[in-house]
Design an enzyme around this catalytic site. Structure first.
Site, short mmCIF file in Angstrom:
data_model
loop_
_atom_site.label_atom_id
_atom_site.label_comp_id
_atom_site.label_asym_id
_atom_site.label_seq_id
_atom_site.Cartn_x
_atom_site.Cartn_y
_atom_site.Cartn_z
N LEU A 6 -0.16 -3.43 5.91
CA LEU A 6 0.20 -3.68 4.51
C LEU A 6 -0.46 -2.66 3.59
O LEU A 6 -1.68 -2.57 3.53
CB LEU A 6 -0.24 -5.10 4.09
N ALA A 8 1.23 -1.90 0.31
CA ALA A 8 2.13 -1.86 -0.85
C ALA A 8 1.38 -2.04 -2.16
O ALA A 8 1.92 -1.79 -3.23
CB ALA A 8 3.19 -2.93 -0.72
N GLY A 9 0.12 -2.47 -2.06
CA GLY A 9 -0.62 -2.83 -3.27
C GLY A 9 -1.07 -1.63 -4.09
O GLY A 9 -1.30 -0.54 -3.56
N GLN A 78 8.39 -2.90 -0.13
CA GLN A 78 8.27 -4.19 -0.81
C GLN A 78 8.37 -3.90 -2.31
O GLN A 78 7.48 -3.27 -2.89
CB GLN A 78 6.92 -4.85 -0.48
N THR A 84 1.49 -11.60 0.73
CA THR A 84 1.36 -10.92 2.03
C THR A 84 2.45 -11.34 3.02
O THR A 84 2.90 -10.51 3.82
CB THR A 84 -0.04 -11.19 2.61
N GLY A 135 -10.65 -18.04 3.27
CA GLY A 135 -9.85 -18.92 4.11
C GLY A 135 -10.70 -19.24 5.33
O GLY A 135 -11.18 -18.33 6.00
N HIS A 308 -22.92 22.93 -12.31
CA HIS A 308 -24.28 23.45 -12.50
C HIS A 308 -25.22 22.39 -13.05
O HIS A 308 -24.85 21.60 -13.90
CB HIS A 308 -24.33 24.61 -13.51
P1 TTP Z 1 -4.88 -7.42 -2.41
O1 TTP Z 1 -6.19 -6.71 -2.25
O2 TTP Z 1 -4.87 -8.87 -2.65
O3 TTP Z 1 -4.03 -6.73 -3.56
P2 TTP Z 1 -4.05 -5.24 -4.05
O4 TTP Z 1 -4.23 -4.31 -2.89
O5 TTP Z 1 -2.81 -4.97 -4.86
O6 TTP Z 1 -5.34 -5.11 -4.98
P3 TTP Z 1 -5.69 -5.78 -6.41
O7 TTP Z 1 -5.89 -7.24 -6.17
O8 TTP Z 1 -6.93 -5.08 -6.81
O9 TTP Z 1 -4.55 -5.49 -7.36
O10 TTP Z 1 -3.96 -7.15 -1.12
C1 TTP Z 1 -4.37 -7.29 0.20
C2 TTP Z 1 -3.54 -6.39 1.10
O11 TTP Z 1 -2.17 -6.76 1.17
C3 TTP Z 1 -3.53 -4.97 0.64
O12 TTP Z 1 -3.51 -4.18 1.81
C4 TTP Z 1 -2.24 -4.85 -0.13
C5 TTP Z 1 -1.34 -5.78 0.60
N1 TTP Z 1 -0.34 -6.49 -0.16
C6 TTP Z 1 0.98 -6.12 -0.03
O13 TTP Z 1 1.31 -5.17 0.70
N2 TTP Z 1 1.91 -6.82 -0.72
C7 TTP Z 1 1.59 -7.88 -1.52
O14 TTP Z 1 2.50 -8.49 -2.10
C8 TTP Z 1 0.21 -8.25 -1.64
C9 TTP Z 1 -0.20 -9.38 -2.52
C10 TTP Z 1 -0.71 -7.53 -0.94
#
Ligand code: TTP
Length: 393
Positions: A6, A8-9, A78, A84, A135, A308
């Site tokens: 993952l 996409a964030g 996404q 997630t 969790g 410097h």
């Molecule tokens: P998060 O750390 O919860 O989200 P983020 O990476 O966008 O960071 P922030 O909360 O600072 O905005 O995400 C956990 C992981 O999952 C990370 O690898 C990104 C990914 N993710 C997705 O790919 N799609 C999603 O819809 C979400 C919520 C997370």
């Protein structure tokens, strides 16, 4: 097994470092953060990797291409970050067997990822002091029986570390309803797998979820320390390199420089003359540490220049930052308290006694600028000569 990673964030909590680069592509030692995860998956035997991308997707595509370490790479888009499970669901068309799900912004100990793949269905767990913030996994006779989000009265101290190996059947369970916080969560998919299968916990010795800027420093502290000493660049006879130091080919270290590892100086970077670099520092491609500059426990992104007579400690400098001569970073409070930093508008404790500044891409400081601990400078911010900056800008 396939690996879905993952990425996409955006990483809103790590702004401004994520202004042009998604958080999983920020540098951790010699690779982007997500490459540590992809490498761990490939080392564990992944025969295909699907990267879920969205924010600044091209940066991810350009780095991994269509084949990486002889393993095919596919991309799933996404469009909207709605959780997630939704992210994994975006990759569903590629899934045709057992599959692992890993976070591109987590660092795992690679041996545990091997075990995760071997013991599928399995989930990585980590022992934590305050399980009520995670969790939490319940186990009976070595099998996971339940997962509860942030329980007031945690049944164990085993936190879910967000790395899963699912059976093929889980592909049909990815469309879960939105949770209370309005996201489609992978933990709801895990709950169904737990109901139907004997899921093994795999305990991680070490794990990091990188969310905020100081965690990027901590990620570098971890991974820089795993590099083996290697001097391939041009190093003056008059320089002293101690401990775990890597000077890549195409990097230059001039006379009078002292480097105390773990330090990585990447290709195209220059250090010196007469500079002092120490303690878990990454000097990324094309960055410059000039005459009489001291850099300690910091990340200098590609093209960053501290030319410097400056001091930079416990800080992250974005791409093409330029610190004017005499710029000094404060990284310690006189009352010895933990340094605070602004994350999405709130002042939060970094938990660190030593923390300097986070400068977004292309920040420029005037000569003799003083920067106070825990300061955030947004992309392109500037300071006047002789200024003391004690408020974010
Ligand atoms: P998060 O750390 O919860 O989200 P983020 O990476 O966008 O960071 P922030 O909360 O600072 O905005 O995400 C956990 C992981 O999952 C990370 O690898 C990104 C990914 N993710 C997705 O790919 N799609 C999603 O819809 C979400 C919520 C997370």
């Amino acid at each position: 097994m396939q690996a879905v990673v993952l990425a996409a964030g955006e990483g809103t909590r790590i702004r401004p470092l994520s202004a042009a680069v998604p958080k999983p592509m920020l540098p951790v030692a010699d690779r982007p953060m997500a490459a540590h995860t992809v490498d761990a998956a490939i080392d564990a035997g992944a025969d295909e990797v699907v990267l879920v991308i969205g924010y600044e997707a091209d940066t991810v595509r350009e780095y991994f291409g269509t084949e990486y370490r002889d393993v095919p790479i596919n991309y799933a888009i996404q469009e909207e970050q709605s959780g997630t499970a939704d992210a994994v669901n975006a990759a569903r068309e590629y899934i045709d067997g057992a599959f692992a799900v890993l976070n591109g912004d987590n660092l795992y100990d690679p041996a545990a990822i091997d075990e995760l793949f071997e013991r599928c269905p399995a989930v990585c767990a980590v022992e934590v002091d305050q399980p009520q913030n995670y969790g939490v996994l319940s186990t009976t006779d070595g099998t996971i029986t339940d997962i509860v989000e942030k329980p007031a009265d945690p049944p164990t101290n085993l936190a879910n570390a967000g790395a899963y190996a699912f059976p093929e059947e889980a592909r049909a369970w990815l469309e879960v309803p939105a949770s209370e916080r309005g996201e489609h969560e992978i933990t709801d998919v895990l709950a169904q797998v737990i109901d139907e299968y004997a899921v093994s916990p795999v305990t991680l010795e070490r794990w990091m979820d990188v969310g905020r800027p100081w965690e990027l420093l901590e990620a570098n502290e971890w991974k820089l320390d795993t590099l083996e000493r290697r001097i391939d660049g041009e190093v003056s006879d008059q320089a002293r390199l101690e401990g775990n130091v890597v000077i890549e080919e195409g990097a230059t270290v001039e006379s009078g420089v002292v480097i105390e590892g773990p330090v990585l100086v990447r290709s195209g970077a220059t250090v010196g003359p007469n500079a002092y670099v120490r303690g878990a520092t990454l000097i990324d491609e094309g960055a410059t540490v000039g005459h009489a500059v001291e850099v300690k426990n910091s990340v200098l992104s590609p093209g960053a220049t501290v030319g410097h007579l400056s001091y930079v400690g416990d800080s992250v400098l974005g791409r093409d930052v330029n610190f004017g001569a005499g710029t000094t970073v404060g990284n310690l409070r006189h009352d010895d308290g933990d340094i605070k930093f602004t994350v999405k508008g709130d002042r939060v404790s970094t938990g660190r006694r030593k923390f300097g500044v986070v400068a977004g891409d292309e920040v420029k400081t005037g000569i003799n600028t003083s920067l106070t601990p825990g300061l955030k400078l947004e992309t392109g911010a500037t300071t006047h000569p002789g200024e003391t900056v004690d408020r974010d800008r």
